[in-house]
Scaffold this active site. Structure first.
Site, PDB file in Angstrom:
ATOM      1  N   ASP A 172       0.847  -1.190   0.000  1.00  0.00           N
ATOM      2  CA  ASP A 172       0.000   0.000   0.000  1.00  0.00           C
ATOM      3  C   ASP A 172       0.881   1.238   0.000  1.00  0.00           C
ATOM      4  O   ASP A 172       1.741   1.399   0.871  1.00  0.00           O
ATOM      5  CB  ASP A 172      -0.922  -0.012   1.222  1.00  0.00           C
ATOM      6  CG  ASP A 172      -2.081   0.972   1.071  1.00  0.00           C
ATOM      7  OD1 ASP A 172      -2.345   1.416  -0.067  1.00  0.00           O
ATOM      8  OD2 ASP A 172      -2.707   1.296   2.088  1.00  0.00           O
ATOM      9  N   HIS A 200      -3.602  13.899   0.955  1.00  0.00           N
ATOM     10  CA  HIS A 200      -3.875  12.940   2.034  1.00  0.00           C
ATOM     11  C   HIS A 200      -2.706  12.909   3.021  1.00  0.00           C
ATOM     12  O   HIS A 200      -2.908  13.005   4.237  1.00  0.00           O
ATOM     13  CB  HIS A 200      -4.119  11.545   1.451  1.00  0.00           C
ATOM     14  CG  HIS A 200      -4.252  10.475   2.493  1.00  0.00           C
ATOM     15  ND1 HIS A 200      -5.329  10.400   3.355  1.00  0.00           N
ATOM     16  CD2 HIS A 200      -3.431   9.444   2.840  1.00  0.00           C
ATOM     17  CE1 HIS A 200      -5.171   9.364   4.179  1.00  0.00           C
ATOM     18  NE2 HIS A 200      -4.026   8.777   3.880  1.00  0.00           N
ATOM     19  N   GLU A 218     -10.702   3.898   3.297  1.00  0.00           N
ATOM     20  CA  GLU A 218      -9.771   4.677   2.479  1.00  0.00           C
ATOM     21  C   GLU A 218     -10.104   4.427   1.019  1.00  0.00           C
ATOM     22  O   GLU A 218     -10.089   3.282   0.558  1.00  0.00           O
ATOM     23  CB  GLU A 218      -8.312   4.293   2.779  1.00  0.00           C
ATOM     24  CG  GLU A 218      -7.857   4.780   4.146  1.00  0.00           C
ATOM     25  CD  GLU A 218      -6.356   4.636   4.394  1.00  0.00           C
ATOM     26  OE1 GLU A 218      -5.731   3.737   3.784  1.00  0.00           O
ATOM     27  OE2 GLU A 218      -5.815   5.419   5.196  1.00  0.00           O
ATOM     28  N   GLU A 256      -9.198   4.080  -2.510  1.00  0.00           N
ATOM     29  CA  GLU A 256      -7.933   3.819  -3.203  1.00  0.00           C
ATOM     30  C   GLU A 256      -8.205   3.098  -4.516  1.00  0.00           C
ATOM     31  O   GLU A 256      -9.297   2.594  -4.758  1.00  0.00           O
ATOM     32  CB  GLU A 256      -7.018   2.918  -2.348  1.00  0.00           C
ATOM     33  CG  GLU A 256      -6.750   3.475  -0.958  1.00  0.00           C
ATOM     34  CD  GLU A 256      -5.551   2.843  -0.263  1.00  0.00           C
ATOM     35  OE1 GLU A 256      -4.730   2.172  -0.941  1.00  0.00           O
ATOM     36  OE2 GLU A 256      -5.428   3.025   0.961  1.00  0.00           O
ATOM     37  N   ASP A 292      -9.367   0.361   1.575  1.00  0.00           N
ATOM     38  CA  ASP A 292      -8.393  -0.075   2.579  1.00  0.00           C
ATOM     39  C   ASP A 292      -8.899   0.338   3.966  1.00  0.00           C
ATOM     40  O   ASP A 292      -8.526   1.381   4.495  1.00  0.00           O
ATOM     41  CB  ASP A 292      -7.038   0.575   2.261  1.00  0.00           C
ATOM     42  CG  ASP A 292      -5.941   0.053   3.167  1.00  0.00           C
ATOM     43  OD1 ASP A 292      -6.028  -1.109   3.592  1.00  0.00           O
ATOM     44  OD2 ASP A 292      -4.997   0.812   3.451  1.00  0.00           O
ATOM     45  N   ARG A 331      -8.476   3.908  13.044  1.00  0.00           N
ATOM     46  CA  ARG A 331      -7.629   5.078  13.327  1.00  0.00           C
ATOM     47  C   ARG A 331      -7.129   5.138  14.759  1.00  0.00           C
ATOM     48  O   ARG A 331      -6.022   5.624  15.013  1.00  0.00           O
ATOM     49  CB  ARG A 331      -8.394   6.362  13.015  1.00  0.00           C
ATOM     50  CG  ARG A 331      -8.848   6.489  11.582  1.00  0.00           C
ATOM     51  CD  ARG A 331      -7.702   6.444  10.611  1.00  0.00           C
ATOM     52  NE  ARG A 331      -8.174   6.582   9.229  1.00  0.00           N
ATOM     53  CZ  ARG A 331      -7.421   6.366   8.172  1.00  0.00           C
ATOM     54  NH1 ARG A 331      -6.155   5.984   8.310  1.00  0.00           N
ATOM     55  NH2 ARG A 331      -7.913   6.504   6.956  1.00  0.00           N
ATOM     56  N   GLN A 383      -4.395   2.637  15.007  1.00  0.00           N
ATOM     57  CA  GLN A 383      -3.263   3.160  14.224  1.00  0.00           C
ATOM     58  C   GLN A 383      -2.471   4.217  15.008  1.00  0.00           C
ATOM     59  O   GLN A 383      -1.241   4.179  15.053  1.00  0.00           O
ATOM     60  CB  GLN A 383      -3.803   3.764  12.927  1.00  0.00           C
ATOM     61  CG  GLN A 383      -2.736   4.285  11.960  1.00  0.00           C
ATOM     62  CD  GLN A 383      -3.349   4.803  10.649  1.00  0.00           C
ATOM     63  OE1 GLN A 383      -4.558   4.771  10.455  1.00  0.00           O
ATOM     64  NE2 GLN A 383      -2.507   5.254   9.744  1.00  0.00           N
ATOM     65  N   LYS A 431      -4.663  -1.910   9.939  1.00  0.00           N
ATOM     66  CA  LYS A 431      -4.922  -2.089   8.508  1.00  0.00           C
ATOM     67  C   LYS A 431      -5.088  -3.554   8.106  1.00  0.00           C
ATOM     68  O   LYS A 431      -5.596  -3.833   7.025  1.00  0.00           O
ATOM     69  CB  LYS A 431      -3.741  -1.541   7.701  1.00  0.00           C
ATOM     70  CG  LYS A 431      -3.410  -0.096   7.985  1.00  0.00           C
ATOM     71  CD  LYS A 431      -4.288   0.835   7.193  1.00  0.00           C
ATOM     72  CE  LYS A 431      -3.792   2.258   7.318  1.00  0.00           C
ATOM     73  NZ  LYS A 431      -4.543   3.145   6.443  1.00  0.00           N
ATOM     74  N   THR A 439      -9.150  -5.591   3.645  1.00  0.00           N
ATOM     75  CA  THR A 439      -9.069  -4.663   2.513  1.00  0.00           C
ATOM     76  C   THR A 439     -10.017  -5.231   1.466  1.00  0.00           C
ATOM     77  O   THR A 439      -9.930  -6.412   1.137  1.00  0.00           O
ATOM     78  CB  THR A 439      -7.638  -4.598   1.955  1.00  0.00           C
ATOM     79  OG1 THR A 439      -6.750  -4.185   2.986  1.00  0.00           O
ATOM     80  CG2 THR A 439      -7.532  -3.639   0.778  1.00  0.00           C
ATOM     81  N   GLU A 458     -10.151  12.455   7.273  1.00  0.00           N
ATOM     82  CA  GLU A 458      -9.990  13.796   6.715  1.00  0.00           C
ATOM     83  C   GLU A 458     -11.326  14.540   6.605  1.00  0.00           C
ATOM     84  O   GLU A 458     -11.400  15.730   6.878  1.00  0.00           O
ATOM     85  CB  GLU A 458      -9.349  13.707   5.334  1.00  0.00           C
ATOM     86  CG  GLU A 458      -7.934  13.140   5.361  1.00  0.00           C
ATOM     87  CD  GLU A 458      -7.512  12.668   3.981  1.00  0.00           C
ATOM     88  OE1 GLU A 458      -7.773  11.490   3.651  1.00  0.00           O
ATOM     89  OE2 GLU A 458      -6.956  13.478   3.227  1.00  0.00           O
TER      90      GLU A 458
HETATM   91 MN    MN Z   1      -4.206   2.692   2.652  1.00  0.00          MN
END
Ligand code: MN
Length: 432
Positions: free
Chosen positions: A128, A135, A201, A203, A235, A239, A242, A255, A259, A366
């Site tokens: 990834d 971002h 996420e 992606e 993904d 948070r 993380q 993570k 996915t 975000e």
């Molecule tokens: Mn990612």
């Protein structure tokens, strides 16, 4: 170019696209390879058996009668291109071979809503990247403050980490809220429990068709020849987990629980009319990352969220693949420059695709600025993070003149976390 199969102008799957997937049917539960065309999937194993690819792949091949695309992906660019041309010919409105053969059409064409789709690729390794400057800057500000937002390496190399291939799942697979350690603000010790800041996420991934030998890097201008196609990727990210675990080696449990990818892999060739330049790279990258051709694509991307109590989803993000600073070719070149071998079926994801506008932010982290600015979904529902029962849908397409090259959808519904007592084996898991 037009097919004898009716395809409306908003369909993701006109004859110009022909993305690959793996499917099975009620009458034939063996997974096999097909392409999407309009509302249908065309069974390539049937066409192969009838000899339509003999001059391209060779006699008696069964490359499409497989449960994954890997063997076809490893066959190389000339064969991918040959098969694609043959399919466009067979599906075109002026070509009678398939159009007028009702027996064959009955055997080989199925309505998409009547088939089961499967994970199309056996993914060996999953990497990834972190290729959107907006971002990386947003996350940097939130996690480290404005002064340290963009690390000094970021504009010099495509930052990435090795993800987890075992938990890459097909669109539609429900996503269980993960458990893990978090450290509440101002607490002295971490606590164990379910994630409270679950996120998505937005992606896109590229899938490696043909790899390289270990120790033989892929030059940047050769890199795209190794790429079979592209797919939508969600993904999922925890948070709070993380924030506590990520330093110094990057995210781990935040993570690796899931996915999701869409069922359809769009061939790189289908994206050619939508090739564009990426953002200007300043400072100029080192020579091994200098790409001579434009390396980005104009792909419109959307995210929709529907809470359990909502009838209709609400669009919460509108972004574009062009927002990415680093290209696929640069990522492949960088990935292999130290000697690493890429292999057939490797998934290289872009990282969250955020742009400069507020609505183009590709994660809740975000969009809600780490939960401090909740987004309103309707008069009753707002979100800081994903809640149990939420259905998250990503979609994307290239807009042509009267047609779309679409990527379908990647969908996931959030399931409640495992019961803590069950997780700690203090109680039997009654569902098993
Ligand atoms: Mn990612």
């Amino acid at each position: 170019m037009k097919s004898f199969i009716e395809v409306n102008s908003e369909s993701h799957f006109p004859i110009q696209n022909l993305p690959y997937g793996v499917f099975s049917t009620e009458n034939n539960p063996t997974p096999r390879i097909g392409v999407a065309i309009g509302d249908y999937v065309l069974d390539l194993s049937v066409l192969e058996k009838e000899g339509f690819f003999t001059d391209i792949i060779g006699p008696n091949s069964t490359i499409f009668n497989r449960p994954t695309l890997n063997d076809f992906m490893s066959s190389g660019r000339e064969i991918w291109s040959g098969v694609r041309k043959r399919l466009q010919l067979l599906l075109s409105e002026d070509e009678p071979q398939l159009r007028d053969n009702y027996d064959l059409r009955n055997q080989a064409l199925f309505l998409q809503n009547e088939v089961d789709l499967h994970l199309p690729v056996e993914i060996g390794d999953y990497t990834d990247f972190y290729a959107s400057k907006d971002h990386a800057t947003n996350v940097g500000i939130m996690f480290r403050g404005k002064e340290n937002a963009l690390m000094p390496n970021w504009t010099h190399l495509p930052v990435g980490y090795h993800g987890r291939a075992s938990s890459v799942v097909l669109s539609g697979t429900s996503i269980r809220r993960p458990l893990g350690q978090t450290k509440p603000k101002d607490a002295d010790h971490p606590v164990f429990g379910s994630c409270r800041q679950l996120d998505f996420e937005l992606e896109m991934g590229c899938l490696i068709g043909t790899g390289n030998n270990r120790g033989e890097p892929i030059p940047v201008d050769e890199a795209e020849k190794h790429v079979f196609g592209m797919v939508l990727v969600n993904d999922w990210s925890a948070r709070d987990i993380q924030a506590w675990e990520y330093q110094p080696l990057g995210p781990f449990l935040a993570k690796n629980f899931a996915t999701s990818i869409a069922p359809w892999i769009v061939p790189l060739e289908a994206l050619e009319p939508f090739r564009v330049k990426g953002p200007i790279q300043d400072p100029k990258p080192l020579e091994y990352l200098e790409q001579s051709e434009p390396g980005s694509f104009n792909i419109h991307l959307e995210v929709h969220l529907r809470g359990k109590k909502m009838n209709n989803p609400k669009q919460i993000c509108s972004s574009n693949y062009q927002n990415l600073y680093w290209s696929i070719a640069q990522e492949v070149a960088h990935h292999t420059i130290g000697g690493c071998d890429l292999n057939t079926g490797d998934l290289l994801a872009s990282g969250t695709i955020s742009g400069p506008e507020k609505e183009s932010r590709g994660s809740l982290l975000e969009l809600t600025w780490r939960g401090s600015e909740p987004i309103q979904l309707n008069s009753e529902e707002k979100r800081e993070w994903l809640e149990d029962g939420d259905e998250l849908t990503m979609t994307g397409w290239c807009q042509g003149d009267g047609y779309r090259i679409g990527f379908g959808e990647v969908i996931g519904v959030i399931e409640p976390a495992l019961d803590l007592e069950v997780a700690l084996r203090k109680k039997a898991n009654v569902s098993k």
